[in-house]
Design an enzyme around this catalytic site. Structure first.
Site, PDB file in Angstrom:
ATOM      1  N   ALA A   1      -7.035  -8.360  -2.616  1.00 55.25           N
ATOM      2  CA  ALA A   1      -5.868  -7.826  -3.250  1.00 55.25           C
ATOM      3  C   ALA A   1      -4.696  -7.588  -2.543  1.00 55.25           C
ATOM      4  O   ALA A   1      -4.925  -6.948  -1.409  1.00 55.25           O
ATOM      5  CB  ALA A   1      -6.528  -6.905  -4.407  1.00 55.25           C
TER       6      ALA A   1
ATOM      7  N   ASN B   1       0.209   0.243   5.395  1.00 55.58           N
ATOM      8  CA  ASN B   1       1.151  -0.173   4.058  1.00 55.58           C
ATOM      9  C   ASN B   1       1.133   1.075   3.193  1.00 55.58           C
ATOM     10  O   ASN B   1       0.125   1.772   2.970  1.00 55.58           O
ATOM     11  CB  ASN B   1       0.766  -1.570   3.394  1.00 55.58           C
ATOM     12  CG  ASN B   1      -0.233  -1.209   2.090  1.00 55.58           C
ATOM     13  OD1 ASN B   1       0.203  -1.105   1.207  1.00 55.58           O
ATOM     14  ND2 ASN B   1      -1.490  -1.455   2.478  1.00 55.58           N
TER      15      ASN B   1
ATOM     16  N   GLY C   1       2.915   0.897  -2.733  1.00 53.50           N
ATOM     17  CA  GLY C   1       2.847   1.615  -3.873  1.00 53.50           C
ATOM     18  C   GLY C   1       2.907   0.583  -5.481  1.00 53.50           C
ATOM     19  O   GLY C   1       3.593   0.888  -6.335  1.00 53.50           O
ATOM     20  N   PHE C   2       1.987  -0.493  -5.260  1.00 50.18           N
ATOM     21  CA  PHE C   2       1.754  -1.366  -6.427  1.00 50.18           C
ATOM     22  C   PHE C   2       3.298  -1.825  -6.960  1.00 50.18           C
ATOM     23  O   PHE C   2       3.449  -1.967  -8.049  1.00 50.18           O
ATOM     24  CB  PHE C   2       1.411  -0.668  -7.546  1.00 50.18           C
ATOM     25  CG  PHE C   2      -0.328  -0.268  -7.349  1.00 50.18           C
ATOM     26  CD1 PHE C   2      -0.982  -0.792  -6.323  1.00 50.18           C
ATOM     27  CD2 PHE C   2      -0.843   0.712  -8.266  1.00 50.18           C
ATOM     28  CE1 PHE C   2      -2.151  -0.413  -6.209  1.00 50.18           C
ATOM     29  CE2 PHE C   2      -2.322   1.126  -8.107  1.00 50.18           C
ATOM     30  CZ  PHE C   2      -2.965   0.308  -6.897  1.00 50.18           C
TER      31      PHE C   2
ATOM     32  N   ASN D   1      -9.038  -1.043  -9.472  1.00 46.10           N
ATOM     33  CA  ASN D   1      -8.919  -0.530  -8.029  1.00 46.10           C
ATOM     34  C   ASN D   1      -8.727   1.068  -8.367  1.00 46.10           C
ATOM     35  O   ASN D   1      -7.716   1.460  -8.771  1.00 46.10           O
ATOM     36  CB  ASN D   1      -7.540  -1.194  -7.575  1.00 46.10           C
ATOM     37  CG  ASN D   1      -7.083  -0.652  -6.331  1.00 46.10           C
ATOM     38  OD1 ASN D   1      -7.582   0.068  -5.650  1.00 46.10           O
ATOM     39  ND2 ASN D   1      -5.804  -1.013  -6.066  1.00 46.10           N
TER      40      ASN D   1
ATOM     41  N   SER E   1      -6.327   2.706  -3.832  1.00 46.15           N
ATOM     42  CA  SER E   1      -5.341   2.776  -3.049  1.00 46.15           C
ATOM     43  C   SER E   1      -4.644   4.111  -2.793  1.00 46.15           C
ATOM     44  O   SER E   1      -4.697   4.871  -3.710  1.00 46.15           O
ATOM     45  CB  SER E   1      -4.146   1.891  -4.066  1.00 46.15           C
ATOM     46  OG  SER E   1      -2.721   2.080  -3.202  1.00 46.15           O
TER      47      SER E   1
ATOM     48  N   ASN F   1      -1.732   4.893  -2.188  1.00 48.31           N
ATOM     49  CA  ASN F   1      -0.370   4.978  -2.242  1.00 48.31           C
ATOM     50  C   ASN F   1       0.155   5.311  -3.695  1.00 48.31           C
ATOM     51  O   ASN F   1       1.327   5.133  -4.081  1.00 48.31           O
ATOM     52  CB  ASN F   1       0.270   3.598  -1.994  1.00 48.31           C
ATOM     53  CG  ASN F   1      -0.056   3.236  -0.297  1.00 48.31           C
ATOM     54  OD1 ASN F   1       0.079   4.084   0.642  1.00 48.31           O
ATOM     55  ND2 ASN F   1      -0.700   2.292  -0.122  1.00 48.31           N
ATOM     56  N   THR F   2      -0.768   5.552  -4.734  1.00 45.14           N
ATOM     57  CA  THR F   2      -0.440   6.150  -6.039  1.00 45.14           C
ATOM     58  C   THR F   2      -0.969   7.164  -6.237  1.00 45.14           C
ATOM     59  O   THR F   2      -2.181   7.190  -5.947  1.00 45.14           O
ATOM     60  CB  THR F   2      -1.002   5.093  -6.980  1.00 45.14           C
ATOM     61  OG1 THR F   2      -0.471   3.604  -6.649  1.00 45.14           O
ATOM     62  CG2 THR F   2      -0.812   5.439  -8.620  1.00 45.14           C
TER      63      THR F   2
ATOM     64  N   LYS G   1     -13.356  -1.189  -7.072  1.00 40.37           N
ATOM     65  CA  LYS G   1     -12.812  -1.269  -5.695  1.00 40.37           C
ATOM     66  C   LYS G   1     -12.806   0.092  -5.060  1.00 40.37           C
ATOM     67  O   LYS G   1     -12.049   0.822  -5.652  1.00 40.37           O
ATOM     68  CB  LYS G   1     -11.695  -2.093  -5.365  1.00 40.37           C
ATOM     69  CG  LYS G   1     -11.318  -2.246  -3.841  1.00 40.37           C
ATOM     70  CD  LYS G   1     -10.251  -3.251  -3.682  1.00 40.37           C
ATOM     71  CE  LYS G   1      -9.846  -3.333  -2.262  1.00 40.37           C
ATOM     72  NZ  LYS G   1      -8.731  -4.299  -2.174  1.00 40.37           N
TER      73      LYS G   1
ATOM     74  N   ASN H   1     -11.302  -0.493   0.300  1.00 42.35           N
ATOM     75  CA  ASN H   1      -9.604  -0.575   0.373  1.00 42.35           C
ATOM     76  C   ASN H   1      -9.270  -0.090   1.852  1.00 42.35           C
ATOM     77  O   ASN H   1     -10.095   0.275   2.556  1.00 42.35           O
ATOM     78  CB  ASN H   1      -9.251   0.351  -0.599  1.00 42.35           C
ATOM     79  CG  ASN H   1      -7.831  -0.227  -1.261  1.00 42.35           C
ATOM     80  OD1 ASN H   1      -6.969  -0.443  -0.410  1.00 42.35           O
ATOM     81  ND2 ASN H   1      -7.551  -0.261  -2.522  1.00 42.35           N
TER      82      ASN H   1
HETATM   83  C1  FMN Z   1       0.203  -4.932   2.545  1.00 37.18           C
HETATM   84  C2  FMN Z   1      -1.012  -4.469   1.775  1.00 37.18           C
HETATM   85  C3  FMN Z   1      -1.165  -4.344   0.424  1.00 37.18           C
HETATM   86  C4  FMN Z   1      -2.274  -4.213  -0.370  1.00 37.18           C
HETATM   87  N1  FMN Z   1      -2.304  -4.063  -1.601  1.00 37.18           N
HETATM   88  C5  FMN Z   1      -3.433  -3.761  -2.427  1.00 37.18           C
HETATM   89  C6  FMN Z   1      -3.394  -3.816  -3.728  1.00 37.18           C
HETATM   90  O1  FMN Z   1      -2.340  -4.010  -4.366  1.00 37.18           O
HETATM   91  N2  FMN Z   1      -4.632  -3.722  -4.243  1.00 37.18           N
HETATM   92  C7  FMN Z   1      -5.723  -3.464  -3.731  1.00 37.18           C
HETATM   93  O2  FMN Z   1      -6.804  -3.236  -4.203  1.00 37.18           O
HETATM   94  N3  FMN Z   1      -5.817  -3.524  -2.233  1.00 37.18           N
HETATM   95  C8  FMN Z   1      -4.695  -3.800  -1.700  1.00 37.18           C
HETATM   96  N4  FMN Z   1      -4.786  -4.020  -0.187  1.00 37.18           N
HETATM   97  C9  FMN Z   1      -6.128  -3.366   0.235  1.00 37.18           C
HETATM   98  C10 FMN Z   1      -6.598  -4.996   0.876  1.00 37.18           C
HETATM   99  O3  FMN Z   1      -6.941  -5.677  -0.428  1.00 37.18           O
HETATM  100  C11 FMN Z   1      -7.735  -4.879   1.733  1.00 37.18           C
HETATM  101  O4  FMN Z   1      -9.028  -4.219   0.753  1.00 37.18           O
HETATM  102  C12 FMN Z   1      -7.827  -3.946   2.494  1.00 37.18           C
HETATM  103  O5  FMN Z   1      -6.445  -4.178   3.427  1.00 37.18           O
HETATM  104  C13 FMN Z   1      -8.777  -3.975   3.938  1.00 37.18           C
HETATM  105  O6  FMN Z   1      -8.960  -5.506   4.324  1.00 37.18           O
HETATM  106  P1  FMN Z   1      -8.337  -5.992   5.468  1.00 37.18           P
HETATM  107  O7  FMN Z   1      -8.815  -5.075   6.840  1.00 37.18           O
HETATM  108  O8  FMN Z   1      -8.805  -7.354   5.609  1.00 37.18           O
HETATM  109  O9  FMN Z   1      -6.827  -6.005   5.532  1.00 37.18           O
HETATM  110  C14 FMN Z   1      -3.672  -4.023   0.442  1.00 37.18           C
HETATM  111  C15 FMN Z   1      -3.537  -4.312   1.925  1.00 37.18           C
HETATM  112  C16 FMN Z   1      -2.331  -4.366   2.544  1.00 37.18           C
HETATM  113  C17 FMN Z   1      -2.406  -4.603   4.138  1.00 37.18           C
END
Ligand code: FMN
Length: 346
Positions: free
Chosen positions: A69, A118, A121-122, A181, A184, A186-187, A227, A256
């Protein structure tokens, strides 16, 4: 077919991270519309489809690798990601109402570490906007579509469950599975929903609402997934495992992004607020996966996310008990070749 991604990456990494993100999505959509995305990336369904199907949560996944996501938050490029070889695509996080997210800059590359921080913030178009985008972008997508849901930033935590229920209702018809979720960073307050008691109540309310939605959607049963964060103590993971087993949730995603910074200490961007992803997260996320797996009802599948940068990282997640894996940061650093490497793994 030569791997063109190192060249593309050089161009993209010359841009600021969020500009590069939007340029990539636009480029992918354009190449997909011309029918050349799979050929250009050397990773797509043509000439040889990346099929090694598995059944998880009662759904047939064409292969074991999905898009995590947050990359296609607005659901504008689902078919295009399918062409890159992903067996499932998780769009969102979506909130009931549209919202702009945090102020920029909010996305940072820590290249030396193969990492990203990152604090988006959704930022998202809201449920109605997402559904309109999916109408176009998922046409002819043959994989599994997950929709990741959350709460608006200005919804107080006491009313958070209402936001999740609104999202579930809105996306039910469009989703193959829905992820709540709770993790995160950021919220404000979101991760407090991982408290075992609160989480139990949230799951029970979602399941109750699903029952009526199922009846109203011709019997279509949408699996519910939770998650969680990598920053949970062993006790917290054990308590959550108890809740997941007792409520028979359909699946769990570990994990996450992390708020920990030890692995990148000393980097000039290390103290940027937000969630850290990529290589520094690999082992931490796999440890949480293994821990949860050891406590959880064996019938409940776990999806491994966090620092999958190579096929070996994916293998470690499978060996720790993951049924599927997801990638985000690995795609930024390695390109579509990573998807193929994992999809064809035995
Ligand atoms: C820029 C960015 C935005 C993300 N936004 C979301 C999000 O909106 N919702 C969510 O559940 N995870 C979000 N994630 C988390 C990713 O889905 C993932 O779980 C996390 O980055 C770990 O995996 P990775 O190491 O392969 O990036 C975000 C990650 C990144 C880097």
């Amino acid at each position: 077919m030569p791997d063109l991604y190192p060249l593309a990456r050089r161009l993209l990494f010359a841009m600021d991270a969020e500009t590069a993100h939007h340029a990539t999505l636009s480029g992918m959509r354009a190449a997909d519309a011309l029918g050349v995305l799979g050929l250009l990336t050397g990773s797509g369904r043509s000439p040889d489809p990346l099929e090694s199907a598995v059944e998880v949560m009662g759904l047939r996944f064409p292969n074991r690798v999905g898009l995590a996501a947050g990359l296609d938050k607005a659901g504008t490029a689902v078919h295009a990601f399918g062409e890159l070889g992903f067996g499932h695509v998780e769009v969102g996080t979506v909130t009931p109402r549209p919202q702009p997210g945090n102020d920029k800059p909010r996305l940072f590359r820590l290249k030396e570490h193969g990492a990203i921080i990152n604090r988006m913030g959704f930022n998202n178009p809201g449920v109605a906007g997402l559904l309109a985008n999916l109408e176009r972008s998922r046409k002819d997508f043959r994989g599994v579509l997950g929709i990741n849901i959350g709460k608006n930033f200005d919804t107080p935590n006491e009313e958070a469950i209402r936001d999740y229920l609104l999202c579930l209702e809105g996306v039910y018809g469009a989703a193959d599975y829905v992820t709540a979720n709770l993790s995160s960073p950021n919220t404000k307050g979101l991760r407090d929903l991982q408290n075992a008691e609160t989480c139990r109540e949230l799951i029970l309310r979602l399941q109750e609402r699903r029952e009526s939605l199922q009846a109203g959607h011709g019997g279509k049963r949408v699996p519910l997934v939770i998650k969680i964060a990598p920053d949970l103590s062993d006790e917290a993971v054990a308590a959550l495992a108890g809740v997941f087993s007792e409520t028979r949730i359909d699946g769990v995603i570990t994990t996450n992004t992390t708020i920990a910074r030890e692995a990148v200490a000393g980097h000039p961007l290390a103290n940027e607020a937000g969630g850290l992803s990529g290589s520094p997260l690999t082992e931490q996320a796999t440890a949480i996966l293994a821990r949860l797996r050891s406590e959880l009802d064996p019938a409940i599948p776990v999806i491994g996310s966090g620092g999958v940068m190579t096929a070996d990282d994916a293998r470690a997640k499978f060996e720790a008990g993951a049924a599927l894996v997801q990638v985000y940061t690995g795609l930024i650093y390695r390109g579509p070749r990573l998807v193929r490497e994992i999809a064809v793994m035995r």
